[in-house]
Design a protein around this motif. Sequence first.
Motif, short mmCIF file in Angstrom:
data_model
loop_
_atom_site.label_atom_id
_atom_site.label_comp_id
_atom_site.label_asym_id
_atom_site.label_seq_id
_atom_site.Cartn_x
_atom_site.Cartn_y
_atom_site.Cartn_z
N GLY A 13 5.20 -27.61 -0.83
CA GLY A 13 5.75 -26.90 0.32
C GLY A 13 4.95 -27.09 1.60
O GLY A 13 5.51 -27.19 2.68
N THR A 14 3.62 -27.15 1.48
CA THR A 14 2.79 -27.34 2.67
C THR A 14 3.04 -28.70 3.29
O THR A 14 3.21 -28.82 4.50
CB THR A 14 1.30 -27.17 2.32
OG1 THR A 14 1.10 -25.84 1.81
CG2 THR A 14 0.41 -27.38 3.53
N LEU A 62 5.70 -30.58 2.99
CA LEU A 62 7.05 -30.59 3.55
C LEU A 62 7.07 -29.87 4.90
O LEU A 62 7.68 -30.37 5.87
CB LEU A 62 8.03 -29.90 2.59
CG LEU A 62 8.36 -30.63 1.30
CD1 LEU A 62 9.08 -29.68 0.34
CD2 LEU A 62 9.18 -31.87 1.55
N ARG A 63 6.41 -28.73 4.98
CA ARG A 63 6.39 -27.98 6.25
C ARG A 63 5.64 -28.75 7.33
O ARG A 63 6.06 -28.75 8.49
CB ARG A 63 5.76 -26.60 6.04
CG ARG A 63 6.71 -25.61 5.39
CD ARG A 63 6.14 -24.19 5.36
NE ARG A 63 4.96 -24.07 4.52
CZ ARG A 63 5.01 -23.90 3.19
NH1 ARG A 63 6.16 -23.81 2.58
NH2 ARG A 63 3.90 -23.80 2.49
N ASP A 64 4.54 -29.43 6.97
CA ASP A 64 3.81 -30.24 7.95
C ASP A 64 4.68 -31.35 8.50
O ASP A 64 4.75 -31.58 9.71
CB ASP A 64 2.53 -30.82 7.33
CG ASP A 64 1.41 -29.82 7.21
OD1 ASP A 64 1.54 -28.67 7.70
OD2 ASP A 64 0.38 -30.17 6.59
N ARG A 117 7.92 -31.53 8.52
CA ARG A 117 9.00 -30.91 9.31
C ARG A 117 8.51 -30.49 10.69
O ARG A 117 9.21 -30.68 11.69
CB ARG A 117 9.54 -29.70 8.55
CG ARG A 117 10.63 -28.96 9.29
CD ARG A 117 11.13 -27.78 8.44
NE ARG A 117 12.17 -27.07 9.14
CZ ARG A 117 12.04 -25.85 9.63
NH1 ARG A 117 10.91 -25.18 9.47
NH2 ARG A 117 13.04 -25.27 10.25
N HIS A 118 7.32 -29.94 10.77
CA HIS A 118 6.76 -29.50 12.04
C HIS A 118 6.68 -30.67 13.02
O HIS A 118 7.13 -30.56 14.17
CB HIS A 118 5.37 -28.87 11.84
CG HIS A 118 4.66 -28.61 13.12
ND1 HIS A 118 4.98 -27.55 13.95
CD2 HIS A 118 3.64 -29.28 13.73
CE1 HIS A 118 4.20 -27.60 15.02
NE2 HIS A 118 3.38 -28.63 14.91
N ASN A 141 10.32 -32.08 13.90
CA ASN A 141 11.10 -31.20 14.76
C ASN A 141 10.52 -31.07 16.16
O ASN A 141 11.26 -30.87 17.12
CB ASN A 141 11.28 -29.83 14.11
CG ASN A 141 12.19 -29.87 12.90
OD1 ASN A 141 12.79 -30.90 12.59
ND2 ASN A 141 12.31 -28.75 12.22
N SER A 166 15.96 -28.47 8.51
CA SER A 166 15.50 -27.34 7.72
C SER A 166 14.56 -27.86 6.63
O SER A 166 14.50 -29.07 6.36
CB SER A 166 16.69 -26.63 7.07
OG SER A 166 17.23 -27.45 6.05
N LEU A 167 13.86 -26.95 5.99
CA LEU A 167 12.97 -27.33 4.89
C LEU A 167 13.76 -27.98 3.75
O LEU A 167 13.32 -28.97 3.17
CB LEU A 167 12.20 -26.10 4.40
CG LEU A 167 10.93 -26.37 3.63
CD1 LEU A 167 9.97 -27.26 4.40
CD2 LEU A 167 10.25 -25.05 3.29
N ARG A 181 13.23 -31.72 2.19
CA ARG A 181 13.07 -31.93 0.75
C ARG A 181 14.06 -32.99 0.26
O ARG A 181 13.71 -33.89 -0.49
CB ARG A 181 13.26 -30.61 0.01
CG ARG A 181 12.98 -30.71 -1.49
CD ARG A 181 13.02 -29.35 -2.17
NE ARG A 181 11.84 -28.56 -1.80
CZ ARG A 181 11.86 -27.49 -1.00
NH1 ARG A 181 12.99 -27.04 -0.50
NH2 ARG A 181 10.75 -26.85 -0.72
N ASN A 230 2.50 -37.83 5.80
CA ASN A 230 1.81 -37.08 6.85
C ASN A 230 0.47 -37.74 7.13
O ASN A 230 -0.15 -38.30 6.21
CB ASN A 230 1.56 -35.63 6.43
CG ASN A 230 2.83 -34.82 6.35
OD1 ASN A 230 3.74 -35.01 7.15
ND2 ASN A 230 2.89 -33.91 5.39
#
Length: 146
Positions: free
Chosen positions: A14-15, A17-19, A21-22, A25, A34-35, A39, A49
């Motif tokens: 999750g971390t 994926l969020r990085d 995405r950040h 976006n 979206s997350l 995914r 990343n």
Amino acid sequence: MTDLRIEPVDAADGTALRDWRHVHNLIVPPAALSLDEVRERSGRNRLENAYLGDALVGCSTVRPPEDGVATVIARVLPAFRRRGHGTALYENGLTRARALGAGTIETVVLAANTDGVRFAKARGFTETERYVLDGETDLWLTLRLA
């Protein structure tokens, strides 16, 4: 060069994926994901990343070749640009795309991202297409490595 660390994004992390995405976006807000969408993309594309120490620097996408054409996209946060990080991300993606059998490399850039357009052109990409997605107003460029 630097101590840049490039790590693949695991769909279960999750971390990571969020990085990814950040960065995505922030660089391409008209195509914000979206997350769950990130995914899903991680299942069909190579997402990575880039970190400098603990600091998130950027992300990349390699779309596997289709009819011999792969797409390589490198994104770097504004505070980390012009330090070679984009080049490292791009070259890493290019190596991966070629290992997957790509004979031709393309990239896609939001036209308003003048840094991204300049980066691509400086590496030998030439514009092949301009388009606006249905129902949208933002101009996108497809560029191909000459």
